[in-house]
Write a protein that holds these residues in place. Structure first.
Motif, PDB file in Angstrom:
ATOM      1  N   LYS A  73     -16.327  12.451 -12.389  1.00 42.24           N
ATOM      2  CA  LYS A  73     -15.468  11.701 -11.787  1.00 42.24           C
ATOM      3  C   LYS A  73     -15.964  13.147 -10.298  1.00 42.24           C
ATOM      4  CE  LYS A  73     -11.183  10.384  -9.647  1.00 42.24           C
ATOM      5  NZ  LYS A  73      -9.182  10.021  -9.954  1.00 42.24           N
ATOM      6  N   TYR A 104     -16.103   5.627 -13.239  1.00 37.30           N
ATOM      7  CA  TYR A 104     -15.407   5.728 -11.365  1.00 37.30           C
ATOM      8  C   TYR A 104     -16.551   5.097 -10.082  1.00 37.30           C
ATOM      9  CZ  TYR A 104     -12.255   8.679 -14.032  1.00 37.30           C
ATOM     10  OH  TYR A 104     -11.725   8.783 -15.147  1.00 37.30           O
ATOM     11  N   VAL A 113     -12.198   5.964  -4.481  1.00 36.87           N
ATOM     12  CA  VAL A 113     -13.206   5.871  -5.484  1.00 36.87           C
ATOM     13  C   VAL A 113     -12.467   5.205  -6.574  1.00 36.87           C
ATOM     14  CG1 VAL A 113     -13.648   7.149  -7.737  1.00 36.87           C
ATOM     15  CG2 VAL A 113     -14.095   8.483  -5.640  1.00 36.87           C
ATOM     16  N   ASP A 169     -11.703   2.961 -10.460  1.00 40.11           N
ATOM     17  CA  ASP A 169     -11.755   3.282 -11.472  1.00 40.11           C
ATOM     18  C   ASP A 169     -12.116   2.203 -12.530  1.00 40.11           C
ATOM     19  OD1 ASP A 169      -9.289   3.265 -13.241  1.00 40.11           O
ATOM     20  OD2 ASP A 169      -9.066   4.637 -11.400  1.00 40.11           O
TER      21      ASP A 169
END
Length: 751
Positions: free
Chosen positions: A465, A499, A517, A519
């Motif tokens: 990440k 991610y 972001v 996921d």
């Protein structure tokens, strides 16, 4: 008076003058030249110098110093006439008797004329000697022409039968090879005689060649200028060449009074070089000229002062403003066509403004091709981006008096007519999802832009990440390059959490910020199921084996979703929900779970039964395992009767026994009517609710976990089992007693 000729040797430097009608060609002679040589024969030489004394014509004269005691001592000045006898008109020269000479010594300043019968390289065929008339005056002019009668004629060789009495009478085609002006007659009587020569003139056809004897001119210094400040890395002191000079003497001093000599050197060049002269050095220098023989010397040049400065100015600091007066940061973007560059005043003697760009085919598209005007001491310059859109560079260099240069850092400006970025992409999918396939599409909403034109996108993803979000470009995430539509297909990505984010790019290259972001996770593996109990084909129903224990171990790397137990295609409830939720998180990570359920064989009809356990992970991957077991409740017991069936004899509770028999032979009941409540167990779940325990309503209607306890019917069945166990024990005891008695009788018979 004795007259002696020149020593026989080849003539030197003979040239043919360019004769022009009715012209006078003047030349100053300060040493040996192509036409003149002085004291070529060293064995008879007398010292001489070109001097400013006794000037008759021009800036100086030639001084013949007192002749020595050796009778051979004399002075000869040779002039290479190289002209046809028919064109030779006359020659004259000025002389002054000096030293211990008197007017009577004028015959010591005589002339030799060397002639050949053709234009060959012969030394001479006939020599004609001319002597000035004796007079009281010490300063005089001697003149001779081709018709004059010489005092002596000397024949050489056999090329001519007899020399004529005058030069004019030489055969047609004859040449005058050279003239020689003599001082001294090679006798002891000329000792101490000195004199001056000046203003020699030779008439050839219609041109008079005039020669003025003068000392060598003092060199004119060129660089560095007097009192200049210069860089000492490579220092070159230079001066103008001096006519007649063959070499130069260079001197430098540490003081203006020239008492502390720093350096002296003789060179044939018109410059003196030095390298790496220390910063802060101050010195004075001068030069004089010398002829090839080292006889004629000029006066010293002027004395120049030089200061060495090897340190450049302070670095200029740049700023740029657009047409509205707003600052444009270096590396920034502007849509302003006109900009003004400002730089800090560092006290430089001169500034240089450099401009270049990265625009193909532009003449200034590299720093090496930069437009670089010197702008004096100004500290700003306006300009326009006439080269068009692209990256433009500006740099300013400051120069001090020594020529030291210090440049600013390049200032970078991106000029675009459209500088507004498109909107940030939103609604990325999949997001917060766990997929069981790695073949799928990432999608997002199309962005918008203030200008027309197709938008493109860039995608990046990582299982780390920290490599997305606010991470800079090139941080290590996988990057797609430009995409023409708001989606990208994923193929073959590994299992685990990913991610990802995207950004939009408009037609002029403006880029939006990276999106938030998003996921998602991929799980392509089925969960692991190990069915520990019961064993395949295991038999249940005997008095000591009524409990059917089902035990299974469940595991998945990405999290378990649910599990289910079936008996003969019927759900065996382990909770109030047949599909028990194992974990609520989207990405719980690895989960291990042990499930235990206990069932009573009396609740199943005799015969074969199938136990099926199915588990599903969070991604929807499914694993199933089955076991077949045998239930045999009706087993024959010695002494009569059926275990699990109706007892022998009468009963006060016949209805109850009949009910038990009917219940054991009816189809598979729901688990909540089992004699023993199943008790699944949950392992490694922390503070989570124990799944698989029976939930019963509390007094207020809320569900609560309760332990598994026998029912009333179970207690009755337990009493029957003890009755039959005691009966079986009595039968076994009777058989044992009979066997013992039989053994004793056999032993007695044998005795």
């Amino acid at each position: 008076m004795a007259v002696f000729a020149l020593v026989a040797q080849p003539l030197y430097g003979v040239i043919t003058p360019n004769v022009s009608a009715a012209t006078v060609v003047s030349e100053t002679v300060s040493g040996d030249t192509a036409e003149w040589m002085f004291n070529r024969d060293a064995s008879t030489s007398t010292p001489y110098a070109f001097t400013n004394d006794a000037v008759k014509t021009g800036p100086g004269s030639l001084y013949v110093k007192p002749i020595g005691a050796n009778p051979k001592d004399k002075f000869i000045a040779e002039y290479f006439a190289k002209t046809a006898v028919k064109d030779f008109k006359w020659v004259k020269y000025d002389f002054k008797i000096a030293g211990n000479g008197t007017g009577a010594d004028s015959d010591n300043f005589y002339l030799n004329v060397y002639a050949t019968i053709d234009n060959s390289n012969e030394y001479y065929d006939c020599r004609f000697d001319y002597v000035p008339k004796v007079a009281a005056a010490k300063t005089r002019t001697a003149t001779f022409n081709a018709n004059a009668t010489p005092v002596h004629v000397q024949k050489r060789g056999s090329r001519i039968a007899e020399c004529p009495t005058t030069l004019k009478e030489m055969p047609a085609g004859s040449y005058v090879r050279a003239l020689a002006i003599n001082v001294g007659d090679t006798t002891a009587s000329d000792q101490g005689l000195a004199g001056y020569l000046d203003n020699v003139q030779v008439r050839k056809a219609t041109t008079t060649y005039a020669y003025d004897f003068a000392p060598l001119s003092a060199p004119t210094l060129v660089a560095p200028a007097n009192d200049a400040t210069v860089n000492g890395k490579v220092l070159v002191n230079s001066w103008e060449p001096v006519a007649g000079a063959a070499k130069y003497v260079y001197e430098s001093y540490n003081d203006a009074a020239m008492t502390q000599k720093r350096w002296t050197e003789t060179t044939t060049k018109t410059s003196k070089s030095a390298t790496n002269v220390a910063h802060g050095t101050v010195f004075w220098w001068r030069v004089k000229a010398v002829d090839a023989k080292g006889v004629a010397e000029s006066d010293w040049s002027s004395l120049y002062k030089v200061t060495i400065d090897n340190v450049g100015p302070t670095q200029p600091v740049l700023s740029v403003k657009d047409s509205n007066g707003d600052d444009i940061a270096s590396g920034g973007t502007t849509k302003s066509y006109s900009v003004t560059t400002y730089w800090s005043n560092v006290g430089a003697a001169n500034y240089q403004y450099l401009y270049w760009n990265n625009i193909a085919n532009d003449p200034y598209n590299s720093e090496a091709k930069a437009w670089a005007p010197m702008v004096g001491q100004t500290t700003s310059r306006a300009g326009e981006f006439t080269q068009g859109e692209g990256t433009h560079y500006i740099k300013v260099c400051a120069f001090d008096l020594a020529g030291n240069k210090t440049c600013s850092d390049p200032y970078t400006i991106v000029y675009k007519k459209d500088i507004e970025a498109p909107s940030v992409p939103v609604n990325g999918a999949p997001n917060d999802e766990l997929l069981k396939t790695n073949e799928f599409d990432f999608t997002w909403n199309e962005s918008t832009d203030n200008e027309a034109g197709d938008l493109k996108y860039e995608f990046r993803s990582s299982q780390d990440k920290t490599k997305v979000g606010d991470a800079p470009d090139g941080s290590g995430a996988w990057e797609s390059g430009e995409l023409s539509s708001p989606k990208i297909h994923s193929s073959g990505a590994g299992d685990g959490i990913w991610y990802w984010q995207v950004r939009a790019i408009d037609a002029t290259g403006n880029k939006s910020a990276w999106s938030e972001v998003w996921d998602m996770a991929i799980d392509t593996k089925n969960p692991t199921l190990e069915l520990v109990q019961p064993q395949e084909g295991e038999v249940f129903g005997a008095v000591d084996k009524k409990t059917i224990r089902v035990e299974a171990k469940l595991y998945d790397e990405q999290g378990l979703g649910s599990y289910n137990i079936k008996i003969d295609e019927m759900d065996a409830e382990t909770t109030d929900d047949a599909d028990a939720t194992v974990a609520a998180e989207t990405y719980p990570g690895p989960v291990s779970l042990t499930v235990i359920a206990q069932l009573n064989s009396d609740d199943f009809a005799d015969g074969e039964h199938t136990i099926t356990i199915t588990i599903t992970d969070k991604a929807g991957n499914v694993t199933t395992e089955t076991r077949k077991i045998v239930v045999a409740n009706a087993v024959v017991v010695p002494g009569g009767g059926n275990v699990g069936g109706q007892p022998q004899g009468n009963s006060d509770d016949g209805d109850e026994l009949q009910e038990r028999t009917d219940r054991l032979n009816r189809p598979f009941p729901l688990p909540n009517s089992f004699g023993i409540v199943p008790t699944p167990e949950l392992v490694s779940q922390g503070d989570k609710e124990v799944l698989g325990a029976q939930k019963t309503p509390d007094v207020d209607g809320a569900a609560k976990n309760v332990a598994a306890i026998p029912t009333e019917e179970g207690w009755k069945l337990f009493g029957m089992l003890w009755y039959w166990w005691l009966l079986l024990a009595a039968v076994i005891a009777a058989i044992s007693a009979w066997l013992i008695a039989a053994a004793k009788r056999r032993a007695a018979d044998n005795a």
